[in-house]
Design a protein around this motif. Structure first.
Motif, PDB file in Angstrom:
ATOM      1  N   ARG A  90      35.271  36.967  39.889  1.00  0.00           N
ATOM      2  CA  ARG A  90      35.583  37.566  38.907  1.00  0.00           C
ATOM      3  C   ARG A  90      34.444  38.897  38.843  1.00  0.00           C
ATOM      4  O   ARG A  90      34.914  39.792  38.312  1.00  0.00           O
ATOM      5  N   ASP A  91      33.071  38.571  39.363  1.00  0.00           N
ATOM      6  CA  ASP A  91      32.444  39.902  39.416  1.00  0.00           C
ATOM      7  C   ASP A  91      33.045  40.782  40.384  1.00  0.00           C
ATOM      8  O   ASP A  91      32.956  41.983  40.340  1.00  0.00           O
ATOM      9  N   ALA A  92      33.776  40.455  41.753  1.00  0.00           N
ATOM     10  CA  ALA A  92      34.250  41.201  42.359  1.00  0.00           C
ATOM     11  C   ALA A  92      35.456  42.154  41.905  1.00  0.00           C
ATOM     12  O   ALA A  92      35.827  43.448  41.685  1.00  0.00           O
ATOM     13  N   LYS A  93      36.081  41.386  40.925  1.00  0.00           N
ATOM     14  CA  LYS A  93      37.261  42.049  40.096  1.00  0.00           C
ATOM     15  C   LYS A  93      36.712  42.847  39.072  1.00  0.00           C
ATOM     16  O   LYS A  93      37.287  43.982  38.893  1.00  0.00           O
ATOM     17  N   ALA A  94      35.607  42.626  38.394  1.00  0.00           N
ATOM     18  CA  ALA A  94      35.091  43.526  37.520  1.00  0.00           C
ATOM     19  C   ALA A  94      34.503  44.804  38.187  1.00  0.00           C
ATOM     20  O   ALA A  94      34.732  46.028  37.640  1.00  0.00           O
ATOM     21  N   ALA A  95      33.962  44.617  39.361  1.00  0.00           N
ATOM     22  CA  ALA A  95      33.609  45.983  40.130  1.00  0.00           C
ATOM     23  C   ALA A  95      34.922  46.563  40.845  1.00  0.00           C
ATOM     24  O   ALA A  95      34.741  47.860  40.532  1.00  0.00           O
ATOM     25  N   ALA A  96      35.964  46.041  40.987  1.00  0.00           N
ATOM     26  CA  ALA A  96      36.988  46.972  41.249  1.00  0.00           C
ATOM     27  C   ALA A  96      37.405  47.703  40.120  1.00  0.00           C
ATOM     28  O   ALA A  96      37.765  48.804  40.063  1.00  0.00           O
ATOM     29  N   ASP A  97      37.755  46.943  38.860  1.00  0.00           N
ATOM     30  CA  ASP A  97      37.975  47.453  37.564  1.00  0.00           C
ATOM     31  C   ASP A  97      37.392  48.846  37.313  1.00  0.00           C
ATOM     32  O   ASP A  97      37.660  49.722  36.760  1.00  0.00           O
ATOM     33  N   GLU A  98      35.955  48.709  37.437  1.00  0.00           N
ATOM     34  CA  GLU A  98      35.097  49.739  37.157  1.00  0.00           C
ATOM     35  C   GLU A  98      35.393  50.834  37.918  1.00  0.00           C
ATOM     36  O   GLU A  98      35.060  52.150  37.457  1.00  0.00           O
ATOM     37  N   LYS A  99      35.795  50.985  38.981  1.00  0.00           N
ATOM     38  CA  LYS A  99      35.897  51.899  40.082  1.00  0.00           C
ATOM     39  C   LYS A  99      37.545  52.480  39.736  1.00  0.00           C
ATOM     40  O   LYS A  99      38.169  53.238  40.600  1.00  0.00           O
ATOM     41  N   ARG A 100      38.101  51.698  38.860  1.00  0.00           N
ATOM     42  CA  ARG A 100      39.619  51.933  38.790  1.00  0.00           C
ATOM     43  C   ARG A 100      40.493  51.598  39.960  1.00  0.00           C
ATOM     44  O   ARG A 100      41.493  52.596  40.334  1.00  0.00           O
ATOM     45  N   LEU A 101      40.130  50.702  40.836  1.00  0.00           N
ATOM     46  CA  LEU A 101      41.211  50.304  42.077  1.00  0.00           C
ATOM     47  C   LEU A 101      41.075  49.015  42.076  1.00  0.00           C
ATOM     48  O   LEU A 101      40.941  48.244  41.235  1.00  0.00           O
ATOM     49  N   ASP A 102      41.935  48.445  43.080  1.00  0.00           N
ATOM     50  CA  ASP A 102      42.497  47.224  43.184  1.00  0.00           C
ATOM     51  C   ASP A 102      41.470  46.484  44.178  1.00  0.00           C
ATOM     52  O   ASP A 102      40.910  46.791  45.034  1.00  0.00           O
ATOM     53  N   LEU A 103      41.448  45.062  43.789  1.00  0.00           N
ATOM     54  CA  LEU A 103      40.936  44.013  44.580  1.00  0.00           C
ATOM     55  C   LEU A 103      41.804  43.362  45.675  1.00  0.00           C
ATOM     56  O   LEU A 103      42.649  42.637  44.978  1.00  0.00           O
ATOM     57  N   VAL A 104      41.637  43.560  46.871  1.00  0.00           N
ATOM     58  CA  VAL A 104      42.647  43.042  47.930  1.00  0.00           C
ATOM     59  C   VAL A 104      41.964  42.201  48.878  1.00  0.00           C
ATOM     60  O   VAL A 104      40.929  42.369  49.406  1.00  0.00           O
ATOM     61  N   LYS A 105      42.580  40.872  48.891  1.00  0.00           N
ATOM     62  CA  LYS A 105      41.992  39.582  49.902  1.00  0.00           C
ATOM     63  C   LYS A 105      42.630  40.186  51.482  1.00  0.00           C
ATOM     64  O   LYS A 105      43.944  40.329  51.567  1.00  0.00           O
ATOM     65  N   ILE A 106      41.817  40.657  52.386  1.00  0.00           N
ATOM     66  CA  ILE A 106      42.215  41.233  53.573  1.00  0.00           C
ATOM     67  C   ILE A 106      41.997  40.086  54.541  1.00  0.00           C
ATOM     68  O   ILE A 106      42.729  40.081  55.712  1.00  0.00           O
ATOM     69  N   SER A 107      41.210  39.074  54.335  1.00  0.00           N
ATOM     70  CA  SER A 107      40.868  37.955  55.294  1.00  0.00           C
ATOM     71  C   SER A 107      40.781  36.871  54.772  1.00  0.00           C
ATOM     72  O   SER A 107      39.734  36.155  54.248  1.00  0.00           O
ATOM     73  N   PRO A 108      41.984  35.983  54.416  1.00  0.00           N
ATOM     74  CA  PRO A 108      41.908  34.770  53.499  1.00  0.00           C
ATOM     75  C   PRO A 108      41.447  33.502  54.364  1.00  0.00           C
ATOM     76  O   PRO A 108      40.803  32.552  53.664  1.00  0.00           O
ATOM     77  N   THR A 109      41.513  33.783  55.533  1.00  0.00           N
ATOM     78  CA  THR A 109      40.936  32.365  56.397  1.00  0.00           C
ATOM     79  C   THR A 109      39.291  32.331  56.591  1.00  0.00           C
ATOM     80  O   THR A 109      38.985  31.460  56.968  1.00  0.00           O
ATOM     81  N   ALA A 110      38.800  33.257  56.368  1.00  0.00           N
ATOM     82  CA  ALA A 110      37.546  33.544  56.566  1.00  0.00           C
ATOM     83  C   ALA A 110      36.585  32.702  55.543  1.00  0.00           C
ATOM     84  O   ALA A 110      37.032  32.323  54.465  1.00  0.00           O
ATOM     85  N   LYS A 111      35.464  32.151  55.712  1.00  0.00           N
ATOM     86  CA  LYS A 111      34.623  31.557  54.737  1.00  0.00           C
ATOM     87  C   LYS A 111      33.249  32.167  54.327  1.00  0.00           C
ATOM     88  O   LYS A 111      32.473  32.614  55.334  1.00  0.00           O
ATOM     89  N   PRO A 112      33.163  32.887  53.244  1.00  0.00           N
ATOM     90  CA  PRO A 112      33.956  32.885  52.280  1.00  0.00           C
ATOM     91  C   PRO A 112      35.229  34.118  52.455  1.00  0.00           C
ATOM     92  O   PRO A 112      35.107  34.780  53.240  1.00  0.00           O
TER      93      PRO A 112
END
Length: 164
Positions: free
Chosen positions: A27-49
């Motif tokens: 949620r915080d990551a999405k808020a940071a992306a919205d603040e910069k008017r960009l998208d939040l993209v998952k680039i490595s889904p298998t990593a932890k986290p």
């Protein structure tokens, strides 16, 4: 996955210029992306986290498709050209076929040389091997034998590839 499709609790966030911002809630990551008017993209889904990056997704997709088109434009398709011979072919006819094979090989194409046996010609496969060997020697300076002559039922085939 982009923006609201990301359902993980925690993600490792990377900024648009490549700086790591650390592990935080999605949620915080999405808020940071919205603040910069960009998208939040998952680039490595298998990593932890999972690793997410802040970027302009539409620009990223556009650049990616542009690179794919450019790569497709540069690649050359190799065709296989076929030359058919007979076991009782004359010397001048072989010379004509050799010239055509050299033309194909210089063009970057592979050449399949086949000899078709009819009737009792099957018993004369030794002559066909000699013709194939002679043919391969004549095109040796522009191409080399990829697959040597092989008899399959009523045909003998040999593949030539251009020298690099």
């Amino acid at each position: 996955m982009i923006n609201d499709q990301i359902r993980d609790k925690e993600v490792r966030l990377i900024d648009a210029d490549g700086a790591q911002l650390g592990i935080m809630s999605a949620r915080d990551a999405k808020a940071a992306a919205d603040e910069k008017r960009l998208d939040l993209v998952k680039i490595s889904p298998t990593a932890k986290p999972p690793v997410c990056k802040i970027m302009d997704y539409s620009k990223f997709k556009f650049d990616q498709s542009k690179k794919e088109k450019e790569a497709k434009k540069r690649q050359k398709t190799i065709e296989i050209k076929e030359l058919r011979l007979t076991p009782n072919i004359d010397t001048h006819d072989i010379e004509v076929k050799v010239k055509k094979a050299i033309e194909f090989l210089n063009g970057g194409d592979k050449v399949k040389v086949t000899i078709r046996f009819r009737g009792r010609e099957v018993g004369r496969s030794d002559m066909a091997y000699a013709i194939m060997h002679d043919f391969a020697e004549k095109v040796m300076d522009v191409g080399n034998v990829e697959k040597p002559p092989k008899v399959e039922s009523r045909t003998m085939a040999m593949f030539l590839a251009p020298k690099l």
